[in-house]
Enzyme design. Structure first.
Site, PDB file in Angstrom:
ATOM      1  CG  ASP A 331      -9.383  -0.752  -7.614  1.00  0.00           C
ATOM      2  OD1 ASP A 331      -8.499  -1.346  -6.964  1.00  0.00           O
ATOM      3  OD2 ASP A 331      -9.187   0.325  -8.189  1.00  0.00           O
ATOM      4  CD  GLU A 459      -1.052   1.346  -3.467  1.00  0.00           C
ATOM      5  OE1 GLU A 459      -1.286   0.254  -4.010  1.00  0.00           O
ATOM      6  OE2 GLU A 459      -1.189   2.440  -4.062  1.00  0.00           O
ATOM      7  CE  LYS A 564      -2.451   5.955  -3.857  1.00  0.00           C
ATOM      8  NZ  LYS A 564      -1.874   4.871  -4.667  1.00  0.00           N
ATOM      9  CD  GLN A 565      -6.124   3.099  -1.012  1.00  0.00           C
ATOM     10  OE1 GLN A 565      -5.320   3.328  -1.894  1.00  0.00           O
ATOM     11  NE2 GLN A 565      -7.059   2.176  -1.125  1.00  0.00           N
TER      12      GLN A 565
END
Length: 726
Positions: A331, A459, A564-565
């Protein structure tokens, strides 16, 4: 929500006094951690031997109060006018309440802060006012308490051994050390010394095994008040060679602050925060929730990290909780560095890059553990060694290597300074490239290079083949490394020892890397077989089953099409100017409806891409989600701690999204728009030794050069020459 910190240490918004209901008292010190044994049912070669975890520090905030014989416990007692407020302009947390138990009427005002001006200093101040008509006896017991445990530890496991302590009538100190471990990692020592200033009388307090305590007593007459202040100096073995120098350092700092009034300490704190806000504040008019969200996120980011210590990185929870172990994730490189490049001195971002450079040996170790060449940077770490104990992360989520390389490129592009790239950055790029060259395999049947058995940023799919994002970053890293090798000195080339044969192999991978694509749909395919799923939009999921990670089995999630993202879209964001608008549009229109945004990193990427595509409503929706993720508890998990690294997303959504900031051909460029819900927004950025202010309102866009030499910028494609003061 009311956590405070100063980059060196911090704490959750718990109460000073004991609280008998459910609570999570957490105090954390930067860089202090413990290696816990990896526990798995079936050991597999390559698993990390331990996973690192941030540990709850000795509780230096603890203060208990008795009125007559009544011990204050807000879980049980009658109170009114309770208020807990965080002043983000100064970093001071204030708690107020009036106790009305047993005919008492006593008003408490409690203020605390961790000092930005003096990183080792914590201060808490009490004003206790008797609003009743009868005198009240008061007793205060102030502690340094080493009898603490982690919220996430098994069986209330504790991590501190008390080495020495000293208790006087009105002060005291202790020195504690983390318990032994079996992995050869350093043990940490902390020293804490407390002093007090008060109207009350100090009286002797019996000693206990795990605490240093001071007791103060007195009487508060009707309509009178008393004051009580506790100061604590916190030092660690990270800054001192041995216990003797640590103790001496602690006592020097205690003496240094002894003659300073609290008003002066508060003034220093206010000035330090004002200096940060002068550069970083984002001003939004017309939408109070949007304004509060961005300021809250910037405050928590700067409370966690401001770049003073190059040994530290940014934990996803900062000083606000223990989830994710408090370790470093990718991140930082993907989301935090772009913000710090603009809002702090460039040395801060360079320190973050050097953090990885200094851990290169650990990355080599991680690759060897997988039987591979080169360097594999860890998904989770304190010291460069992989500290995560889930196989799909440790073995498969190797895309993090690409983001470590991308951060070097991003830093170089933004600053225009190639010094780091040509000296230390190229070491990292070469090592990562050697990993990718060994990790790919040649598919004879298809005549292309592939990467199997990975987990992408999404994920909610594990052990997939040919994740487009992972393959793209592998290809790009090899290309960027070859380009950089042509720029470095002969001495550096000799040191790196990249042969012509090796370079030719890298070029072959670049030319023949498989990037899955569906020509009919005009999209990049997230991974092999993704299009074979039942592709129902996320809007079809019943509301009572959201978030799915708290309602569905892992098996059901992995078989679902839900993302998820940002995954494919993450790659498009990294290289946003390299894809035609129609390509960006088709991929966004396909993948966003399948995305449940249950990663804190997701909304910001979608906000930026939506803004780039002129999807204003979606861009604003995603901004609101990333800006108020914790304030509004979108994912029902704020109790675990704040999403620190994702807080960068709210700033990115405004500056890269709504303002359209890019660096193109060494020129800073903007394509701003004003969301309909807002009446204006304004921000400042550092760019190549200039401080630039951008203001967007209904009349248009104004760009000012506040500091630095004249510079050309682009506004909606037009080149403007900025001169100071104009």
């Amino acid at each position: 929500m009311t956590s405070i910190g100063n980059g060196y240490m911090g704490m959750r918004g718990m109460f000073e006094e004991d609280y008998s209901a459910d609570t999570h008292s957490g105090i954390y010190v930067g860089g202090v951690w413990y290696p816990d044994k990896t526990v798995v049912g079936w050991w597999k070669n390559g698993y990390p031997k331990y996973f690192g975890k941030v540990i709850n520090a000795v509780n230096f905030d603890k203060v208990n109060v008795w009125l007559d014989d009544l011990k204050i416990d807000l879980a049980k007692m009658a109170i009114k006018d309770f208020e807990l407020s965080l002043d983000m302009q100064t970093g001071i947390l204030t708690r107020k309440f009036t106790l009305t138990e047993q005919d008492k009427n006593v008003r408490f005002t409690i203020r605390r802060f961790v000092s930005v001006a003096q990183k080792e200093l914590f201060d808490v101040d009490y004003q206790i006012e008797n609003l009743g008509n009868q005198p009240v006896n008061v007793k205060i017991v102030s502690d340094l308490d080493a009898d603490v445990f982690n919220e996430d530890a098994n069986y209330d496991e504790k991590f501190w051994n008390l080495k020495t302590k000293k208790q006087t009538t009105n002060s005291g100190y202790l020195i504690a050390e983390t318990k032994p471990n079996n992995f050869g990692t350093p043990r940490f020592t902390v020293g804490m010394e407390m002093t007090h200033k008060t109207d009350l009388k100090a009286v002797d307090q019996p000693e206990t095994e795990q605490q240093v305590s001071n007791k103060f007593t007195g009487q508060i007459e009707a309509h009178e008040s008393v004051k009580f202040e506790k100061r604590v100096i916190v030092v660690t073995s990270r800054d001192y060679d041995d216990e003797a120098t640590l103790k001496a350092g602690m006592q020097v700092l205690t003496q240094k602050i002894s003659g300073i009034t609290r008003d002066s300490l508060v003034e220093d704190q206010s000035k330090a925060w004002a200096k940060r806000w002068e550069k970083a504040d984002v001003q939004i008019t017309g939408d109070d929730a949007a304004q509060q969200g961005i300021r809250f996120n910037l405050f928590q980011l700067f409370s966690t990290f401001y770049g003073e210590d190059k040994r530290l990185n940014i934990g996803p929870k900062g000083f606000t909780g223990e989830k994710y172990g408090g370790a470093t994730y990718w991140d930082t490189e993907g989301f935090a560095i772009p913000l710090y490049l603009s809002l702090a001195d460039k040395k801060v971002s360079e320190n973050l890059l050097e953090y990885r450079y200094n851990q290169l040996a650990g990355a080599f170790h991680n690759a060897r553990e997988q039987g591979l060449k080169g360097a594999l940077y860890p998904m989770v770490t304190f010291n460069g060694i992989e500290n995560h104990n889930e196989w799909e992360i440790t073995f498969e989520e190797i895309h993090r290597n690409g983001t470590i390389a991308y951060a070097i490129y991003n830093y170089t592009r933004y600053t225009g300074d190639e010094t780091y790239l040509k000296t230390k950055g190229i070491d990292v790029l070469t090592a990562i490239s050697r990993f990718w060259a060994d990790r790919v395999h040649w598919s004879k049947r298809n005549g292309v290079y592939m990467i199997h058995g990975v987990t992408g940023p999404n994920e909610y799919e594990n052990n997939v083949n040919n994740n487009w994002y992972t393959n793209l970053l592998a290809q790009w890293t090899l290309k960027y490394t070859l380009e950089t090798l042509r720029k470095v000195s002969d001495a550096k080339l000799a040191q790196l020892d990249v042969s012509d044969t090796e370079k030719a192999h890298w070029q072959d991978i670049i030319d023949k890397m498989y990037l899955p694509e569906d020509k009919k749909l005009g999209i990049f395919i997230q991974n092999d077989c993704f299009l074979d799923k039942d592709l129902e939009p996320a809007s079809s999921i019943p509301k009572d089953q959201l978030p799915i990670n708290q309602h569905w089995s892992w098996d059901k999630i992995l078989r679902s099409p839900y993302i998820k993202q940002a995954d494919v879209l993450q790659g498009i964001w990294y290289f946003i100017d390299q894809f035609p608008e129609d390509v960006k549009k088709r991929n966004f229109d396909f993948y966003e409806p399948l995305t449940v945004h249950e990663s804190s990193l997701s909304a910001s990427v979608h906000a930026i891409l939506a803004a780039d595509l002129h999807y204003e409503d979606k861009a604003v929706e995603m901004y609101e989600r990333t800006a108020r993720l914790d304030l509004d508890n979108y994912n029902n998990d704020t109790v675990d701690g704040l999403h620190i690294t994702s807080m960068t997303g709210s700033w990115l959504a405004i500056v890269q999204g709504f303002a359209g900031m890019r660096v193109q051909d060494n020129t800073l460029s903007f394509k701003p728009f004003l969301p309909k819900k807002w009446t204006s927004y304004q921000f400042r950025i550092n760019f190549r030794d200039r401080l630039i202010e951008v203001q967007v309102d209904r009349n248009g866009t104004e760009i000012k050069l506040l500091k630095g030499k004249p510079v050309n910028v682009k506004l909606n494609g037009e080149v403007l020459n900025l001169v100071g003061g104009q």
